[in-house]
Design a protein around this motif. Sequence first.
Motif, PDB file in Angstrom:
ATOM      1  N   ALA A  18       0.840  -1.201   0.000  1.00  0.00           N
ATOM      2  CA  ALA A  18       0.000   0.000   0.000  1.00  0.00           C
ATOM      3  C   ALA A  18       0.874   1.249   0.000  1.00  0.00           C
ATOM      4  O   ALA A  18       1.729   1.429   0.861  1.00  0.00           O
ATOM      5  CB  ALA A  18      -0.915   0.000   1.219  1.00  0.00           C
ATOM      6  N   GLY A  19       0.668   2.095  -0.977  1.00  0.00           N
ATOM      7  CA  GLY A  19       1.407   3.337  -1.095  1.00  0.00           C
ATOM      8  C   GLY A  19       2.588   3.256  -2.036  1.00  0.00           C
ATOM      9  O   GLY A  19       3.060   4.282  -2.528  1.00  0.00           O
ATOM     10  N   ALA A  20       3.090   2.045  -2.279  1.00  0.00           N
ATOM     11  CA  ALA A  20       4.182   1.855  -3.233  1.00  0.00           C
ATOM     12  C   ALA A  20       3.669   1.185  -4.497  1.00  0.00           C
ATOM     13  O   ALA A  20       4.452   0.745  -5.327  1.00  0.00           O
ATOM     14  CB  ALA A  20       5.290   1.022  -2.604  1.00  0.00           C
ATOM     15  N   ASP A  21       2.368   1.115  -4.639  1.00  0.00           N
ATOM     16  CA  ASP A  21       1.725   0.400  -5.730  1.00  0.00           C
ATOM     17  C   ASP A  21       1.277   1.377  -6.818  1.00  0.00           C
ATOM     18  O   ASP A  21       1.383   2.586  -6.673  1.00  0.00           O
ATOM     19  CB  ASP A  21       0.508  -0.363  -5.193  1.00  0.00           C
ATOM     20  CG  ASP A  21      -0.501   0.582  -4.546  1.00  0.00           C
ATOM     21  OD1 ASP A  21      -0.073   1.523  -3.859  1.00  0.00           O
ATOM     22  OD2 ASP A  21      -1.711   0.394  -4.736  1.00  0.00           O
ATOM     23  N   ALA A  22       0.758   0.824  -7.905  1.00  0.00           N
ATOM     24  CA  ALA A  22       0.278   1.661  -9.002  1.00  0.00           C
ATOM     25  C   ALA A  22      -1.061   2.320  -8.685  1.00  0.00           C
ATOM     26  O   ALA A  22      -1.423   3.317  -9.313  1.00  0.00           O
ATOM     27  CB  ALA A  22       0.154   0.829 -10.271  1.00  0.00           C
ATOM     28  N   LEU A  23      -1.803   1.773  -7.722  1.00  0.00           N
ATOM     29  CA  LEU A  23      -3.131   2.308  -7.402  1.00  0.00           C
ATOM     30  C   LEU A  23      -3.025   3.526  -6.483  1.00  0.00           C
ATOM     31  O   LEU A  23      -3.343   4.648  -6.880  1.00  0.00           O
ATOM     32  CB  LEU A  23      -3.990   1.223  -6.760  1.00  0.00           C
ATOM     33  CG  LEU A  23      -5.432   1.624  -6.430  1.00  0.00           C
ATOM     34  CD1 LEU A  23      -6.238   1.814  -7.709  1.00  0.00           C
ATOM     35  CD2 LEU A  23      -6.092   0.567  -5.531  1.00  0.00           C
ATOM     36  N   LEU A  24      -2.573   3.323  -5.248  1.00  0.00           N
ATOM     37  CA  LEU A  24      -2.453   4.424  -4.295  1.00  0.00           C
ATOM     38  C   LEU A  24      -1.239   5.290  -4.588  1.00  0.00           C
ATOM     39  O   LEU A  24      -1.286   6.515  -4.465  1.00  0.00           O
ATOM     40  CB  LEU A  24      -2.357   3.876  -2.872  1.00  0.00           C
ATOM     41  CG  LEU A  24      -3.555   3.103  -2.330  1.00  0.00           C
ATOM     42  CD1 LEU A  24      -3.268   2.624  -0.915  1.00  0.00           C
ATOM     43  CD2 LEU A  24      -4.820   3.951  -2.362  1.00  0.00           C
ATOM     44  N   GLY A  25      -0.142   4.636  -4.958  1.00  0.00           N
ATOM     45  CA  GLY A  25       1.107   5.366  -5.116  1.00  0.00           C
ATOM     46  C   GLY A  25       1.079   6.390  -6.232  1.00  0.00           C
ATOM     47  O   GLY A  25       1.816   7.376  -6.192  1.00  0.00           O
ATOM     48  N   ARG A  26       0.230   6.177  -7.235  1.00  0.00           N
ATOM     49  CA  ARG A  26       0.158   7.107  -8.362  1.00  0.00           C
ATOM     50  C   ARG A  26      -1.085   7.984  -8.339  1.00  0.00           C
ATOM     51  O   ARG A  26      -1.254   8.846  -9.201  1.00  0.00           O
ATOM     52  CB  ARG A  26       0.211   6.332  -9.681  1.00  0.00           C
ATOM     53  CG  ARG A  26       1.515   5.566  -9.882  1.00  0.00           C
ATOM     54  CD  ARG A  26       1.486   4.783 -11.179  1.00  0.00           C
ATOM     55  NE  ARG A  26       2.679   3.959 -11.341  1.00  0.00           N
ATOM     56  CZ  ARG A  26       2.857   3.093 -12.331  1.00  0.00           C
ATOM     57  NH1 ARG A  26       1.915   2.933 -13.261  1.00  0.00           N
ATOM     58  NH2 ARG A  26       3.961   2.382 -12.404  1.00  0.00           N
TER      59      ARG A  26
END
Length: 269
Positions: free
Chosen positions: A147-155
């Motif tokens: 979470a947060g380093a992913d393409a969903l939340l992180g971007r």
Amino acid sequence: MTETLVLGAGGRIGRMLRGVWPGQGIWHARQGGDLAWDMLADPVPGQLHPDVVLNLAGVTDARAPMEHNVALAQAAWQAAAAIGARYVFLMSSAAVYGVAQRVWREDDALAPVSAYGEAKARMENAARAWQAAGGPGLTILRLGNVAGADALLGRAQPGVPVQLDPVASQRGPLRSYIGPRSLAQVLARLADLAATGTTLPPVLNIAAADVAMGDLLDAAGLDWFYGDENPAVVPQVSLDTTRLNALCPLPAVAGLPATMVAEWHGCVA
């Protein structure tokens, strides 16, 4: 806690982990960190004596050679052997499994579809050959989404709604996730087990729970909407974590979207 050399800590996941790591770590980056070392150009500094080496160093950006994922893992392995570390953890990815709709177990045949997944699969095969020739213990960690380093939340950007593919009976596609604090706790626990001689499996899936993307975005307070029907959407890609839970059980709350988002917000990234 076990002294652990964390290689590749200059990346986003490494920076998150450093802010919440529960034990003693030596944090490496090519520039900055406790140890500045170019893994692909220079020999490992000789003053290090960690019990465990964790390699996070890798390439995800297609602008860099994907084969660096193999070369960086090899450098980590050689460094661990040179400094007398007892155990090595090499970070791989759920991308080695591919995108079939199923729950993936560590013994399943790999079917990567991306250049990144293919490179990580080659890294895994090479690592098994290195260990067969002798050296430290080895476990390959197949990490799901952080979470947060992913393409969903992180971007995601505040004020810019995120488009999700509609999936019947659930709020967007389902994927395996873990929060960064929970990830740090798992990795530190694995390092402790390795340092005390506990027999560990050669491969471990790393995740806390399966989460619907819409639920995760809601927990983060981010707007989202459904796009048009997408026949190519994969409703669920999940990691079986039976092996991990036997070694590093996490509280049920670690699998909640709100917990994952709180862990992300509580990290220095």
